[in-house]
Design a protein around this motif. Structure first.
Motif, PDB file in Angstrom:
ATOM      1  N   PRO A  44      66.813  82.356   5.232  1.00 24.70           N
ATOM      2  CA  PRO A  44      66.203  82.832   6.487  1.00 24.70           C
ATOM      3  C   PRO A  44      67.086  83.873   7.138  1.00 24.70           C
ATOM      4  O   PRO A  44      68.327  83.777   7.086  1.00 24.70           O
ATOM      5  CB  PRO A  44      66.133  81.575   7.344  1.00 24.70           C
ATOM      6  CG  PRO A  44      67.196  80.682   6.812  1.00 24.70           C
ATOM      7  CD  PRO A  44      67.330  80.966   5.339  1.00 24.70           C
ATOM      8  N   ALA A  48      66.802  82.522  14.769  1.00 27.24           N
ATOM      9  CA  ALA A  48      65.511  81.893  15.084  1.00 27.24           C
ATOM     10  C   ALA A  48      64.853  81.363  13.827  1.00 27.24           C
ATOM     11  O   ALA A  48      64.272  80.277  13.818  1.00 27.24           O
ATOM     12  CB  ALA A  48      64.596  82.898  15.785  1.00 27.24           C
ATOM     13  N   SER A  49      64.972  82.123  12.740  1.00 32.81           N
ATOM     14  CA  SER A  49      64.337  81.670  11.500  1.00 32.81           C
ATOM     15  C   SER A  49      65.069  80.495  10.904  1.00 32.81           C
ATOM     16  O   SER A  49      64.473  79.618  10.262  1.00 32.81           O
ATOM     17  CB  SER A  49      64.279  82.824  10.486  1.00 32.81           C
ATOM     18  OG  SER A  49      63.537  83.912  11.018  1.00 32.81           O
ATOM     19  N   SER A  51      66.779  78.221  12.657  1.00 32.68           N
ATOM     20  CA  SER A  51      66.869  77.047  13.546  1.00 32.68           C
ATOM     21  C   SER A  51      65.799  76.025  13.189  1.00 32.68           C
ATOM     22  O   SER A  51      64.761  76.342  12.584  1.00 32.68           O
ATOM     23  CB  SER A  51      66.734  77.494  15.004  1.00 32.68           C
ATOM     24  OG  SER A  51      65.424  77.992  15.239  1.00 32.68           O
ATOM     25  N   SER A  53      63.845  74.716  15.225  1.00 29.73           N
ATOM     26  CA  SER A  53      62.664  74.865  16.069  1.00 29.73           C
ATOM     27  C   SER A  53      61.664  75.836  15.479  1.00 29.73           C
ATOM     28  O   SER A  53      60.578  76.039  16.030  1.00 29.73           O
ATOM     29  CB  SER A  53      63.065  75.319  17.473  1.00 29.73           C
ATOM     30  OG  SER A  53      63.717  76.591  17.407  1.00 29.73           O
ATOM     31  N   SER A  54      62.004  76.486  14.419  1.00 29.76           N
ATOM     32  CA  SER A  54      61.094  77.450  13.819  1.00 29.76           C
ATOM     33  C   SER A  54      59.902  76.712  13.221  1.00 29.76           C
ATOM     34  O   SER A  54      60.060  75.656  12.584  1.00 29.76           O
ATOM     35  CB  SER A  54      61.810  78.251  12.728  1.00 29.76           C
ATOM     36  OG  SER A  54      60.885  79.098  12.054  1.00 29.76           O
ATOM     37  N   ARG A  57      58.876  76.616   7.390  1.00 29.25           N
ATOM     38  CA  ARG A  57      59.822  75.890   6.534  1.00 29.25           C
ATOM     39  C   ARG A  57      59.487  76.215   5.080  1.00 29.25           C
ATOM     40  O   ARG A  57      58.306  76.260   4.699  1.00 29.25           O
ATOM     41  CB  ARG A  57      59.717  74.390   6.761  1.00 29.25           C
ATOM     42  CG  ARG A  57      60.802  73.598   6.064  1.00 29.25           C
ATOM     43  CD  ARG A  57      60.641  72.119   6.394  1.00 29.25           C
ATOM     44  NE  ARG A  57      59.518  71.554   5.658  1.00 29.25           N
ATOM     45  CZ  ARG A  57      59.621  71.047   4.405  1.00 29.25           C
ATOM     46  NH1 ARG A  57      60.783  71.075   3.760  1.00 29.25           N
ATOM     47  NH2 ARG A  57      58.568  70.538   3.823  1.00 29.25           N
ATOM     48  N   TYR A  77      53.754  76.079   7.575  1.00 30.62           N
ATOM     49  CA  TYR A  77      53.694  76.580   8.968  1.00 30.62           C
ATOM     50  C   TYR A  77      53.119  75.468   9.836  1.00 30.62           C
ATOM     51  O   TYR A  77      51.968  75.036   9.649  1.00 30.62           O
ATOM     52  CB  TYR A  77      52.820  77.824   9.042  1.00 30.62           C
ATOM     53  CG  TYR A  77      52.538  78.295  10.459  1.00 30.62           C
ATOM     54  CD1 TYR A  77      53.571  78.541  11.369  1.00 30.62           C
ATOM     55  CD2 TYR A  77      51.227  78.512  10.882  1.00 30.62           C
ATOM     56  CE1 TYR A  77      53.293  78.986  12.648  1.00 30.62           C
ATOM     57  CE2 TYR A  77      50.939  78.966  12.157  1.00 30.62           C
ATOM     58  CZ  TYR A  77      51.972  79.192  13.048  1.00 30.62           C
ATOM     59  OH  TYR A  77      51.711  79.637  14.322  1.00 30.62           O
ATOM     60  N   ALA A  85      53.789  83.415  15.949  1.00 33.42           N
ATOM     61  CA  ALA A  85      55.167  83.167  15.461  1.00 33.42           C
ATOM     62  C   ALA A  85      55.459  84.093  14.277  1.00 33.42           C
ATOM     63  O   ALA A  85      54.571  84.364  13.449  1.00 33.42           O
ATOM     64  CB  ALA A  85      55.319  81.707  15.063  1.00 33.42           C
ATOM     65  N   ALA A  87      58.799  85.119  11.374  1.00 31.55           N
ATOM     66  CA  ALA A  87      60.132  84.792  10.822  1.00 31.55           C
ATOM     67  C   ALA A  87      60.370  85.662   9.571  1.00 31.55           C
ATOM     68  O   ALA A  87      59.416  85.974   8.833  1.00 31.55           O
ATOM     69  CB  ALA A  87      60.228  83.315  10.503  1.00 31.55           C
TER      70      ALA A  87
END
Length: 578
Positions: A44, A48-49, A51, A53-54, A57, A77, A85, A87
């Motif tokens: 990633p 942000a990507s 973390s 909380s993104s 995956r 997602y 969103a 990433a």
């Protein structure tokens, strides 16, 4: 800051999620066209990507792609909010120093789950058990099912709120949670049971799983109460409130037979809505209520007459009469009273005069005294409903019957006398019913009857209808005896009356000289003594006797007194002058 241009080599993976907290998966294959295997990894880019909380995956972060083979790559997602969103991820093969940038883009679309109407209105519902009902449908327009839950706190139905008040919530839904099948709907039954006299207005929140926005439906209704009272009005204008759901004694006291005793009741409405009432008087026909049904408008009062009308001696003891307020309380009245017949005693209620002589002017009518005595504790009014005049079978224009009893009011213990008179006009039976109206409410009848018969008193020997003494010298006496018979059916009292004085002047003495009763088929001897005291010319006189007021010619007497009469021609003798 300014957006940097996207590397043309960047691969874009785009996700679209139907709702939030939904795992959306993207799969694609990576081919190794070489003859050697190599390892790969996904890295990633940016904090942000990387973390936790993104919403993105990678399920295949590392792996080995064999020579000439494919490897499936998996990205997930799972959005937690309704927002776009992005990433950046990089696909790397370290051995070959190969890197490929990837941009992951996620979008959230709103599930088509909705209520079929915006509001449910219950209108006005009565406190105390009345309920309002309504329905609302939760519609699912998607191809997958969705679970839902109503937020009970939004309509004051949570466990904490119910526990704090100790009452069931005013609005309830059934079901309050569940699953809406795909391409279908579920109906929610709403029940409104107001606990207070007020308006209720809730925006009921419905939480649909995976739906980012909450649904709501407006629910409103009004609780109202009937503000009624039933009052018993007194003769003095006072009003006694009666208790609902409890027996209320109402005493009529002693009511004279055929009298109508009335109690006035008032239904009062102090509320804001009209109410209906229905009376149930039971099966006793002597108890009536007018009106039995009706409506009392707001701020108004309606009067009701409760009447007791006994037709004979009767008793009311705990007789139940009910006033039901529609959708309201129930008033129970326990009636007491007695149908009372005044204790008016009559000396007789039927009398037979028997045979009576045909009446003629001057005669005394047959009479029977009627005595009325009030033995009651209250005054009694007596009104003879007497038209007078003829009785059954009487001769036209002749008053056969008479009643000497005016209308009167007898105080307790008082007595009054009247008389029934009988004057037959023809030789036939008579009967009549004399009505006496008591207190203007009921009638007592006195039955009387009698029969008219002619009076037939005459000499036994018809030849003795004329009795001639002849010429009797002065100072002498002649006696004649005449037998009289009563050939009729009624007794009679004979009296010489004025005839005795007339015969005495003629020198005739009659025995018996007093009144005498001669019964039917009985004979009576009259003895006549003629003793003239002076010379009398021949005379002839009809003997008329009094028979119960009737002047009856009985026979004719005749006689004379013979003798020498010397009289001076003059009572004086004048000599003249000498």
């Amino acid at each position: 800051g300014a957006m940097e241009p996207l590397d043309p080599a960047t691969k874009v993976l785009e996700f679209e999620s139907l709702g939030v907290r939904v795992r959306n998966t993207k799969r694609f294959m990576v081919l190794n066209p070489t003859g050697l295997g190599y390892e790969f990894e996904w890295v990633p880019n940016g904090a942000a990507s990387a973390s936790g909380s993104s919403p993105f995956r990678c399920a295949t972060r590392k792996g080995t792609i064999g020579p000439g083979r494919q490897f499936e790559m998996v990205f997930e997602y799972t959005p937690s909010a309704d927002e776009k969103a992005e990433a950046f991820w990089t696909f790397r093969i370290p051995e070959q120093s190969i890197t490929v940038p990837f941009l992951l883009v996620g979008h959230v679309s709103e599930p088509r789950v909705f209520f079929d109407r915006p509001a449910v209105s219950f209108g006005q519902c009565l406190l105390g058990g009345a309920r309002g009902y309504g329905t609302v449908a939760l519609v699912n327009g998607e191809d997958i099912p969705f679970s839902f839950t109503l937020d009970k706190a939004s309509y004051e139905a949570s466990e904490q709120q119910v526990a704090s008040t100790g009452l069931r919530p005013a609005v309830e839904f059934e079901p309050s949670s569940g699953v809406v099948p795909a391409r279908s709907s579920i109906t929610l039954q709403a029940t409104f049971t107001p606990r207070e006299e007020k308006g209720y207005n809730y925006n009921v929140v419905c939480r649909v799983a995976k739906k980012p926005t909450r649904l709501s439906v407006n629910v409103k209704g009004e609780g109202y109460a009937i503000h009624e009272s039933l009052q018993l009005e007194g003769a003095d204008g006072s009003a006694l409130p009666l208790a609902p759901r409890a027996p209320n004694p109402v005493d009529f006291g002693q009511v004279i037979v055929n009298e109508r005793a009335v109690k006035t009741l008032s239904l009062v409405n102090t509320g804001s809505l009209a109410y209906d009432f229905v009376w149930d008087c039971g099966t006793n026909p002597r108890i009536t209520v007018k009106p039995e049904t009706g409506t009392v408008a707001k701020g108004e009062r309606a009067q009701v007459e409760l009447a007791y009308h006994p037709h004979g001696p009767d008793k009311l003891r705990d007789y139940k009469v009910v006033c039901q307020i529609v959708n309201g309380p129930r008033y129970v009245l326990m009636l007491h009273g007695a149908g009372h017949k005044p204790r008016l005693d009559l000396s007789f209620i039927s009398h037979d005069f028997g045979c009576c002589a045909l009446w003629q002017p001057g005669m005394t009518a047959s009479k029977k005294v009627l005595r009325l005595t009030n033995n009651d504790s209250q005054p009694v009014a007596v009104d003879p409903q007497w038209a007078g005049g003829m009785g059954a079978g009487s001769a036209e224009g002749t008053d056969v019957w008479g009643l000497d009893l005016p209308a009167c009011v007898l105080q307790p213990g008082e007595a009054r006398e009247g008389a029934v008179l009988f004057r037959p006009a023809a030789a036939q039976p008579y009967a009549i019913r004399v009505p006496l109206e008591i207190n203007g409410l009921y009638t007592v009848h006195v039955d009387v009857k009698g029969e008219g018969a002619p009076l037939r008193i005459e000499p036994v020997n018809p030849a003795q209808r004329t009795v001639n003494f002849g010429a009797v010298p002065k100072g002498q006496s002649v006696t004649r005896v005449v037998s009289i018979v009563n050939r009729g059916r009624v007794p009679a009292t004979l009296s010489l009356g004025p005839a005795g004085a007339m015969l005495s002047k003629l020198g005739v003495e009659v025995l018996p000289a007093t009144d005498v009763v001669i019964r039917p088929r009985e004979t009576l001897d009259y003895t006549f003594f003629y003793r003239p005291a002076q010379r009398t010319r021949a005379w002839r006189e009809e003997l008329v006797v009094d028979a119960d007021g009737l002047q009856l010619p009985l026979l004719t007497l005749a006689g004379a007194c013979a003798g020498t009469e010397v009289r001076l021609a003059s009572d004086s003798m004048p000599f003249g002058p000498a």
